[in-house]
Scaffold this active site. Structure first.
Site, PDB file in Angstrom:
ATOM      1  N   LYS A 182      44.330 -55.292 -35.734  1.00 11.07           N
ATOM      2  CA  LYS A 182      43.329 -55.936 -36.593  1.00 11.07           C
ATOM      3  C   LYS A 182      41.949 -55.930 -35.919  1.00 11.07           C
ATOM      4  O   LYS A 182      41.823 -55.585 -34.749  1.00 11.07           O
ATOM      5  CB  LYS A 182      43.790 -57.353 -36.945  1.00 11.07           C
ATOM      6  CG  LYS A 182      45.152 -57.369 -37.700  1.00 11.07           C
ATOM      7  CD  LYS A 182      45.083 -56.662 -39.003  1.00 11.07           C
ATOM      8  CE  LYS A 182      46.309 -56.525 -39.867  1.00 11.07           C
ATOM      9  NZ  LYS A 182      47.603 -57.016 -39.601  1.00 11.07           N
TER      10      LYS A 182
HETATM   11  C1  LIG Z   1      48.776 -57.617 -40.477  1.00 15.27           C
HETATM   12  C2  LIG Z   1      48.983 -58.135 -41.835  1.00 15.27           C
HETATM   13  C3  LIG Z   1      49.796 -59.259 -42.099  1.00 15.27           C
HETATM   14  C4  LIG Z   1      50.655 -59.908 -41.077  1.00 15.27           C
HETATM   15  O1  LIG Z   1      50.046 -60.250 -39.910  1.00 15.27           O
HETATM   16  P1  LIG Z   1      50.936 -60.360 -38.577  1.00 15.27           P
HETATM   17  O2  LIG Z   1      49.979 -60.959 -37.602  1.00 15.27           O
HETATM   18  O3  LIG Z   1      51.364 -58.970 -38.231  1.00 15.27           O
HETATM   19  O4  LIG Z   1      52.077 -61.251 -38.875  1.00 15.27           O
HETATM   20  C5  LIG Z   1      49.859 -59.734 -43.395  1.00 15.27           C
HETATM   21  N1  LIG Z   1      49.185 -59.149 -44.391  1.00 15.27           N
HETATM   22  C6  LIG Z   1      48.415 -58.074 -44.190  1.00 15.27           C
HETATM   23  C7  LIG Z   1      47.673 -57.489 -45.341  1.00 15.27           C
HETATM   24  C8  LIG Z   1      48.298 -57.520 -42.913  1.00 15.27           C
HETATM   25  O5  LIG Z   1      47.550 -56.430 -42.739  1.00 15.27           O
END
Ligand SMILES: *Cc1c(COP(=O)(O)O)cnc(C)c1O
Length: 367
Positions: A182
């Site tokens: 992210k």
């Molecule tokens: C990364 C992501 C998640 C989940 O996040 P985690 O930290 O991996 O649990 C949920 N929704 C979207 C759209 C994502 O890209």
């Protein structure tokens, strides 16, 4: 030439030194670093209460639980997202209801969401795919008119804006992810923005086994909570990342601009919405033309030294969801995009000529 990854975190030496300090401090799980990270996140979100989690998924699930979503409730969302978005609805015992996406933004079509509301619909989970925000004015209007709670899946849109304000600074519940891929990361981690500071104690209980402490030695458990706290080690990484958010977002925007300049439009790919005001350019995604094989494109790009990602196949077609009655043909836009979308390299440490390399390779791979 080394393979160009589609993303890579930028962790600076000051952050690495800060993590070493935390490790030497004697306190490595949730403590002062988590408190400092939450305070910094709160400042970013216009002073709203924010609590850190071990993942974005945990933040989403607690958002749903705090909104009172459970058995018998329907939650409307998009099929074109990471599967966590709908999995959390199943986790709280509710039913995810998918509606198709707008093929231009690739985000949930709010008119279809409106039409899908039933007497048992309780909430919406919009997703800002690739960091392009769902129209927050239309979203808020729909939620208010239909009396629905909103748990924004802003996992990909940390640092994005709506009407000049950061995503997270307004709205109902907002969940972020700080997964390694992210825009800012804690390795694994997430955060939940609360619509009301009075929810903070309940949020903290759900985050850690339902435990409430009082006085010197009091402990009570009146609700089933999870084990979803963030460590101080991770929070210290997050503090180092947050300082560089503006720099990261600016660099991502500059690289996205370069993609628009270099990309050969004659290849027939669908490009993302050219938004340099709101989007944080979490990903640069193109939809391949109908005649192209995505698997061959990915393999050919790898031979040319470029890694390509797939985010995401339409999730209602996964066996888990098919078993719950969802089928092919229900969401033609999400299905078509989910079969042909690719994520091209985009991360702050990328060089301008990397973009040119990707565009040249794509021309070759689609020739
Ligand atoms: C990364 C992501 C998640 C989940 O996040 P985690 O930290 O991996 O649990 C949920 N929704 C979207 C759209 C994502 O890209």
């Amino acid at each position: 030439m080394a393979l160009l990854p589609f993303t890579r975190p930028s962790i600076d030496e000051a952050t690495i030194a800060g993590v070493a300090e935390v490790l030497r401090s004697g306190w490595i799980t949730s403590g002062p670093q988590v408190k400092a990270f939450e305070a910094a996140l709160s400042r970013h979100c216009g002073g709203r209460e924010v609590r850190a989690f071990c993942s974005g998924t945990a933040a989403l699930e607690v958002g749903l639980r705090l909104a009172g979503i459970g058995a018998g409730d329907e939650v409307i969302t998009t099929p074109l997202s990471w599967v966590a978005t709908a999995n959390v609805v199943l986790e709280v015992g509710a039913r995810p209801v998918f509606v198709d996406v707008d093929p231009r933004t690739r985000n949930i079509d709010l008119a279809l969401a409106d039409a899908a509301v039933t007497p048992v619909t309780r909430a919406l989970i919009p997703v800002d795919l690739a960091g392009l925000p769902v129209d927050r004015d239309a979203l808020d209007e729909l939620a208010r008119r239909r009396g629905l709670r909103v748990v924004e899946d802003a996992a990909q849109s940390f640092g994005a804006r709506w009407r000049g304000r950061p995503i997270g600074a307004s709205g109902d519940f907002v969940a972020f992810s700080f997964h390694a891929n992210k825009n800012i990361t804690t390795g694994e981690g997430g955060a939940l923005v609360l619509p009301d500071p009075a929810l903070a104690p309940a949020c903290e209980k759900l985050r850690l086994q339902g435990v409430a402490r009082s006085g010197e030695d009091g402990m009570e458990v009146d609700v089933l909570g999870g084990k979803w706290n963030l460590t101080d080690i991770a929070a210290r990484i997050g503090l180092g990342q947050l300082e560089r958010l503006a720099e990261f977002t600016a660099r991502r925007r500059a690289l996205a601009r370069l993609y628009f300049q270099c990309w050969d439009r004659a290849l027939g790919c669908e490009l993302p919405v050219e938004d340099f005001e709101n989007a944080n350019w979490h990903m640069f995604q193109v939809v391949l033309p109908p005649h192209a094989s995505r698997a061959r494109f990915i393999a050919r790009m790898r031979e040319l030294g470029i890694a390509v990602g797939v985010h995401y196949p339409a999730m209602h077609l996964f066996a888990l969801y098919r078993a719950r009655g969802w089928r092919e043909g229900q969401f033609p836009h999400a299905e078509r995009i989910g079969r042909a979308i690719v994520t091209l390299p985009l991360f702050p440490a990328m060089h301008d000529d990397d973009v040119e390399r990707v565009c040249a390779a794509a021309r070759q791979a689609l020739a």
